[in-house]
Design a protein around this motif. Structure first.
Motif, PDB file in Angstrom:
ATOM      1  N   THR A   1       0.833  -1.214   0.060  1.00  0.00           N
ATOM      2  CA  THR A   1      -0.022   0.109  -0.191  1.00  0.00           C
ATOM      3  C   THR A   1       0.840   1.260   0.109  1.00  0.00           C
ATOM      4  OG1 THR A   1       0.020  -0.187   2.206  1.00  0.00           O
ATOM      5  CG2 THR A   1      -1.966  -1.178   1.174  1.00  0.00           C
ATOM      6  N   SER A   2       2.185   1.253   0.270  1.00  0.00           N
ATOM      7  CA  SER A   2       3.065   2.503  -0.158  1.00  0.00           C
ATOM      8  C   SER A   2       4.440   1.658  -0.073  1.00  0.00           C
ATOM      9  CB  SER A   2       2.981   3.365   1.166  1.00  0.00           C
ATOM     10  OG  SER A   2       3.548   2.880   2.293  1.00  0.00           O
ATOM     11  N   ILE A   3       5.320   2.562  -0.904  1.00  0.00           N
ATOM     12  CA  ILE A   3       6.885   2.392  -1.179  1.00  0.00           C
ATOM     13  C   ILE A   3       7.284   3.397  -0.632  1.00  0.00           C
ATOM     14  CG2 ILE A   3       8.343   1.621  -2.843  1.00  0.00           C
ATOM     15  CD1 ILE A   3       6.175  -0.635  -2.558  1.00  0.00           C
ATOM     16  N   GLU A   4       8.616   3.425  -0.006  1.00  0.00           N
ATOM     17  CA  GLU A   4       9.153   4.378   0.598  1.00  0.00           C
ATOM     18  C   GLU A   4      10.793   4.058   0.374  1.00  0.00           C
ATOM     19  OE1 GLU A   4       7.124   5.324   4.756  1.00  0.00           O
ATOM     20  OE2 GLU A   4       8.268   3.569   4.477  1.00  0.00           O
ATOM     21  N   VAL A   5      11.192   5.218  -0.230  1.00  0.00           N
ATOM     22  CA  VAL A   5      12.821   5.284  -0.440  1.00  0.00           C
ATOM     23  C   VAL A   5      13.526   6.148   0.410  1.00  0.00           C
ATOM     24  CG1 VAL A   5      14.582   5.742  -2.156  1.00  0.00           C
ATOM     25  CG2 VAL A   5      12.546   4.313  -2.809  1.00  0.00           C
ATOM     26  N   PHE A   6      14.627   5.957   1.136  1.00  0.00           N
ATOM     27  CA  PHE A   6      15.188   6.871   1.964  1.00  0.00           C
ATOM     28  C   PHE A   6      16.648   6.930   1.526  1.00  0.00           C
ATOM     29  CE2 PHE A   6      16.028   9.163   5.786  1.00  0.00           C
ATOM     30  CZ  PHE A   6      15.044   9.675   6.010  1.00  0.00           C
TER      31      PHE A   6
ATOM     32  N   VAL B   1      25.648   2.920   2.565  1.00  0.00           N
ATOM     33  CA  VAL B   1      26.056   3.589   1.183  1.00  0.00           C
ATOM     34  C   VAL B   1      25.146   4.174   0.572  1.00  0.00           C
ATOM     35  CG1 VAL B   1      27.308   3.111  -0.775  1.00  0.00           C
ATOM     36  CG2 VAL B   1      28.315   2.183   1.244  1.00  0.00           C
ATOM     37  N   ALA B   2      23.853   3.475   0.231  1.00  0.00           N
ATOM     38  CA  ALA B   2      23.208   3.914  -0.677  1.00  0.00           C
ATOM     39  C   ALA B   2      21.822   4.617  -0.047  1.00  0.00           C
ATOM     40  CB  ALA B   2      22.847   2.945  -1.738  1.00  0.00           C
ATOM     41  N   GLY B   3      21.351   3.525   0.695  1.00  0.00           N
ATOM     42  CA  GLY B   3      19.771   3.970   1.335  1.00  0.00           C
ATOM     43  C   GLY B   3      18.991   2.657   1.545  1.00  0.00           C
ATOM     44  N   SER B   4      17.499   3.056   1.558  1.00  0.00           N
ATOM     45  CA  SER B   4      16.686   1.667   2.104  1.00  0.00           C
ATOM     46  C   SER B   4      15.418   1.841   1.335  1.00  0.00           C
ATOM     47  CB  SER B   4      16.359   1.832   3.626  1.00  0.00           C
ATOM     48  OG  SER B   4      17.600   1.859   4.484  1.00  0.00           O
ATOM     49  N   LEU B   5      14.896   0.647   1.140  1.00  0.00           N
ATOM     50  CA  LEU B   5      13.717   0.693   0.371  1.00  0.00           C
ATOM     51  C   LEU B   5      12.713   0.016   1.299  1.00  0.00           C
ATOM     52  CD1 LEU B   5      11.737   0.633  -2.222  1.00  0.00           C
ATOM     53  CD2 LEU B   5      12.820  -1.564  -2.683  1.00  0.00           C
ATOM     54  N   ASN B   6      11.683   0.404   1.606  1.00  0.00           N
ATOM     55  CA  ASN B   6      10.795   0.030   2.444  1.00  0.00           C
ATOM     56  C   ASN B   6       9.441  -0.097   1.725  1.00  0.00           C
ATOM     57  OD1 ASN B   6       9.750  -1.195   5.311  1.00  0.00           O
ATOM     58  ND2 ASN B   6       8.485   0.876   5.665  1.00  0.00           N
ATOM     59  N   MET B   7       8.738  -1.488   1.724  1.00  0.00           N
ATOM     60  CA  MET B   7       7.424  -1.669   1.408  1.00  0.00           C
ATOM     61  C   MET B   7       6.635  -2.217   2.376  1.00  0.00           C
ATOM     62  SD  MET B   7       9.199  -3.978  -1.860  1.00  0.00           S
ATOM     63  CE  MET B   7      10.253  -4.726  -0.445  1.00  0.00           C
ATOM     64  N   VAL B   8       5.513  -1.669   2.356  1.00  0.00           N
ATOM     65  CA  VAL B   8       4.208  -1.571   3.377  1.00  0.00           C
ATOM     66  C   VAL B   8       3.370  -2.400   3.132  1.00  0.00           C
ATOM     67  CG1 VAL B   8       2.996  -0.149   4.834  1.00  0.00           C
ATOM     68  CG2 VAL B   8       5.301   0.720   4.118  1.00  0.00           C
ATOM     69  N   THR B   9       2.840  -3.281   3.752  1.00  0.00           N
ATOM     70  CA  THR B   9       1.673  -4.137   3.690  1.00  0.00           C
ATOM     71  C   THR B   9       0.664  -3.573   4.147  1.00  0.00           C
ATOM     72  OG1 THR B   9       1.983  -5.442   5.502  1.00  0.00           O
ATOM     73  CG2 THR B   9       3.068  -6.366   3.413  1.00  0.00           C
ATOM     74  N   ARG B  10      -0.820  -3.972   3.610  1.00  0.00           N
ATOM     75  CA  ARG B  10      -1.902  -3.471   4.229  1.00  0.00           C
ATOM     76  C   ARG B  10      -2.023  -3.421   5.670  1.00  0.00           C
ATOM     77  NH1 ARG B  10      -5.446  -2.167   0.622  1.00  0.00           N
ATOM     78  NH2 ARG B  10      -4.131  -3.783  -0.872  1.00  0.00           N
ATOM     79  N   ALA B  11      -2.616  -2.448   6.232  1.00  0.00           N
ATOM     80  CA  ALA B  11      -3.084  -2.662   7.751  1.00  0.00           C
ATOM     81  C   ALA B  11      -4.323  -3.009   7.895  1.00  0.00           C
ATOM     82  CB  ALA B  11      -3.006  -1.096   8.281  1.00  0.00           C
ATOM     83  N   VAL B  12      -4.472  -3.834   9.373  1.00  0.00           N
ATOM     84  CA  VAL B  12      -5.669  -4.293   9.543  1.00  0.00           C
ATOM     85  C   VAL B  12      -6.709  -3.290   9.791  1.00  0.00           C
ATOM     86  CG1 VAL B  12      -6.985  -5.326  11.489  1.00  0.00           C
ATOM     87  CG2 VAL B  12      -4.573  -6.229  10.894  1.00  0.00           C
ATOM     88  N   PRO B  13      -8.009  -3.335   9.115  1.00  0.00           N
ATOM     89  CA  PRO B  13      -8.796  -2.210   9.203  1.00  0.00           C
ATOM     90  C   PRO B  13      -9.787  -2.112  10.446  1.00  0.00           C
ATOM     91  CG  PRO B  13      -9.772  -3.820   7.899  1.00  0.00           C
ATOM     92  CD  PRO B  13      -8.476  -4.199   8.375  1.00  0.00           C
ATOM     93  N   GLN B  14     -10.034  -0.717  10.663  1.00  0.00           N
ATOM     94  CA  GLN B  14     -10.822  -0.482  11.841  1.00  0.00           C
ATOM     95  C   GLN B  14     -12.166  -0.873  11.955  1.00  0.00           C
ATOM     96  OE1 GLN B  14      -8.675  -0.253  14.475  1.00  0.00           O
ATOM     97  NE2 GLN B  14      -9.747   1.253  15.320  1.00  0.00           N
TER      98      GLN B  14
END
Length: 769
Positions: free
Chosen positions: A168-173, A186-199
């Protein structure tokens, strides 16, 4: 000197002293620019809610804090004061094009360099700011804030990559704030985010069909009842493949992923807590190969595949377990994760010809680069294409099964708190991780002959090739303090990596071939952010980059080290957003390694490359024009300019270097890349285009290797998507990748020319409930 176990005990004691029995670790994220259903629900006035709704609202608030904590970059509106270069693609952006390929997603971000391989993004090659993209081994790849590579320390090459459909989101830092994430800084980080439990009760079904036999089925459902929440999600993607084997064989793939989350929210008088369990299982079968084409055959038909690759197949399975605990009080937040990942893979593929007397063994790369060099190359080429049978012993084909088993496990803990000290506001992040991972190789080879355009076993028994084990135990510690002096934020950070690794040759009679190593390093960082006004600011940062060597590498192979600088500015007034960042990576020792994907070798040998300078400029901008009261025109531009230079001359056995002269450039690093997005968006429909340009790239840096002086051509690609929302009856969407059907050679590694993906259409239907 402290042993690893003593260091772990000391780290645990420090954490316990700081915040009791709770340990915690770096975080992951899940948000969009617009409030989600559950966020809207939690924002209702308590006075308007039914009896018992106050408790539900408190639980929703706890859940929102938990999700917010599990972010690296966070919401786009929160990026403006980040002390490093951060880019977020949220759920709304991901939904526009519904890309299954991580490469196509990341092309929209600045500072990302990619070497494509199979056209579907099954095994990506991703680098940041000039770092070698080979198997994404120089960046930190995370899912929900946890390292997701099969063995990030012992064998960093990412032969497993998560399915994009469930993200549900892709983050590059990139930059100095990335000191929180390791081991690769040296380069950075890639974080991939899965779906959260809905309310609230929430679900979706998404099905699609397309050209080249493409099919997708994806669905999820979740709900929260009182304090307990759950989510179940499954996705399956398959295609027949766009390449055509000369004998009509299969070149497609099938990939599946199932994930379940269980969450329990607990709002107390002093502390709010969230407990979450994530379980997932994924598998893939893909008839993929490392064998490419000669340039002449590529020009005649870029999607051709030779008969010699007809038995090539990758099979893998991946399972993951992650238990998270989040606790927050009035002035602190702690998140803790325990995790375990298992990855088993078998890739049966062509390695080359048996060779031997009276012919010197020649690699497939040598043969395909110059098939008319002599009678031997001509004969080998005819066998690869099935036009000639194998007759002599040296004409037999060797196929290898690279059977590997990996695991990765650990516990990580992250604490953040605010305090005022000597009239200075401090935002402090600190954490510790204990991590273990391992790779076991059980490689074998079989010999085949080409007969009547078919591969036939020669009847000889399977031979053992590489049989070894690499294992690492590591403790990581970091601390980061952001101090605010009016409009100026000063962030000082430090990261420690304490690594114990071991290598064991497990082949019979080789028990004495082993190596134990220790690596201990502290990595400092400093960054500044100065707010010019509410809409604009300047940033500067410097940090030390580090890449460890694998356990089997001789101690003479040094770790990669660098001092990285960045300077830039950003502006965002709500309508217009611009970020311009210049960077300079002063690498004191560049480290590279040979894998099958780059050199056609399974020995994973690493090489030192000495001093290298990489500098560049990154631009990100976006603007939304209100065309009418009902139609918006979003426009976005991402541009990267990069230059690189070896500072010393040397001779290397690495296939991508060869004989390097000071001033030579790095391979697979285009000077110019750009991505332009343009859309038309209304209440019930939208049309979106993205034009991508990637400049030419060197296949090898120096002289004396097979691909010296050879370049890939610049490539321009147009992707399109359109959708119409029928409200309660669901949404229909149409998407086209590579609308203009432009195909070029994206790489000639490891064996011959590889094509970009041709034109592909998809028609889909999505229903939410």
């Amino acid at each position: 000197m402290l042993t690893l176990n003593k260091k772990l005990s000391l780290a645990v004691a420090i954490q316990a002293a700081l915040f009791g029995s709770v340990y915690a670790l770096p975080a992951y994220s899940q948000t969009t620019d617009t409030p989600s259903v559950e966020q809207n629900a939690s924002a209702q006035s308590t006075s308007e809610q039914e009896p018992g709704a106050k408790e539900a609202s408190e639980q929703a608030t706890v859940n929102d804090a938990y999700i917010e904590k599990m972010q690296i970059v966070g919401r786009k509106q929160g990026i403006s004061r980040e002390s490093g270069s951060a880019t977020l693609i949220d759920e709304l952006e991901l939904e526009k094009f519904k890309f299954d390929d991580i490469n196509r997603i990341l092309y929209q971000m600045p500072g990302v360099n990619i070497r494509e391989e199979d056209g579907y993004g099954l095994r990506p090659n991703i680098g940041f700011r000039g770092a070698t993209p080979e198997r994404s081994k120089k960046i930190n790849i995370m899912e929900d804030g946890v390292l997701i590579g099969p063995a990030p320390y012992s064998a960093a090459s990412a032969y497993y990559f998560p399915m994009m459909s469930k993200m549900t989101s892709i983050e590059v830092f990139k930059g100095p704030a990335g000191i929180k994430y390791g081991p690769n800084t040296v380069a950075g980080s890639l974080n991939m985010v899965t779906r959260a439990v809905p309310q609230v009760s929430e679900g979706m079904i998404d099905v699609a069909v397309g050209t080249d036999g493409y099919q997708k089925a994806h669905g999820h459902y979740g709900n929260t009842i009182d304090n307990f929440g759950f989510l179940v999600e499954a996705a399956h993607v398959r295609a027949d493949g766009f390449k055509q084997l000369d004998n009509g064989g299969d070149t497609g793939f099938e990939k599946s992923d199932v994930m379940a989350k269980l969450r329990y929210d607990l709002a107390g008088k002093r502390f709010d807590q969230v407990f979450e369990l994530k379980l997932a299982y994924a598998n893939e079968t893909s008839n993929e190969t490392y064998l490419g084409l000669t340039d002449a055959d590529f020009n005649a038909n870029p999607n051709r595949r030779y008969v010699a690759s007809s038995l090539d197949k990758m099979d893998w399975t991946h399972s993951q377990f992650q238990l998270s605990h989040f606790i927050s009080g009035d002035d602190f937040e702690v998140i803790t994760r325990a995790y375990r990942h298992n990855f088993d893979r078998s890739w049966f593929k062509i390695n080359g010809f048996k060779g031997g007397a009276p012919v010197v063994t020649r690699s497939l790369q040598e043969i395909l680069a110059n098939p008319d060099a002599d009678e031997v190359n001509q004969s080998y080429y005819q066998i690869l294409t099935g036009r000639q049978d194998s007759v002599a012993e040296y004409e037999k084909l060797i196929l290898g099964d690279n059977d590997r088993s990996y695991y990765s496990q650990g516990i990580q803990s992250d604490l953040s708190f605010d305090l005022d000290w000597f009239d200075i506001k401090h935002n402090v992040d600190m954490g510790v991780r204990f991590h273990q991972d391992q790779i076991e190789r059980n490689h074998t080879t079989d010999s085949f002959v080409m007969q009547s355009a078919k591969l036939v076993s020669d009847g000889n028994p399977t031979q053992a090739a590489t049989t070894d084990r690499e294992k690492t135990s590591a403790v990581s510690i970091y601390a980061k303090d952001t101090m605010t002096f009016g409009d100026l934020d000063v962030t000082a950070g430090i990261r420690g990596e304490f690594i114990e690794s071991e290598y064991q040759n497990r082949a019979p009679g080789k028990e004495g071939d082993y190596l134990d190593k220790s690596t201990r390093i502290w990595l400092p960082s400093l960054s500044l952010y100065y707010a010019l006004n509410d809409n604009a600011g300047l940033l500067f940062g410097v940090h030390e980059g580090f890449l460890p060597t694998s356990p089997k590498q001789d101690p003479s192979i040094e770790t990669e080290s660098s001092i990285n600088y960045e300077f830039g500015g950003r502006f965002n007034n709500g309508d217009v957003s611009v970020e311009l960042v210049g960077f300079f990576n002063d690498i004191s020792n560049l480290k590279e390694g040979c894998q099958f994907s780059s050199c056609g070798s399974d020995d994973d040998t690493e090489f030192n490359g000495g001093e290298v300078d990489i500098l560049g400029l990154e631009l990100t901008s976006s603007y939304t024009l209100a065309l009418t009261d009902d139609i918006d025109v979003p426009v976005s531009l991402s541009y990267t300019h990069t230059q690189s230079e070896f500072k010393t001359s040397f001779d290397s056995g690495f296939d991508m270097w060869g004989s390097v002269t000071a001033g030579d450039k790095l391979p697979y690093l285009p000077e110019n890349q750009a991505s332009l997005g343009l859309g038309l968006q209304a209440q019930s429909w939208d049309v979106n285009l993205v034009v991508r340009y990637v400049g030419e790239m060197l296949e090898a840096s120096g002289e004396g290797v097979v691909l010296s002086g050879v370049k890939t051509k610049a490539l321009t690609t147009l992707d399109m998507s359109a959708s119409y929302d029928f409200d309660t009856f669901g949404k229909v969407y149409l998407k086209a990748d590579n609308v203009l059907d432009n195909q070029e050679i994206v790489s000639r590694r490891p064996y011959g020319a590889r094509p970009s993906k041709p034109q592909q259409f998809q028609l889909g239907y999505q229903y939410q409930f």
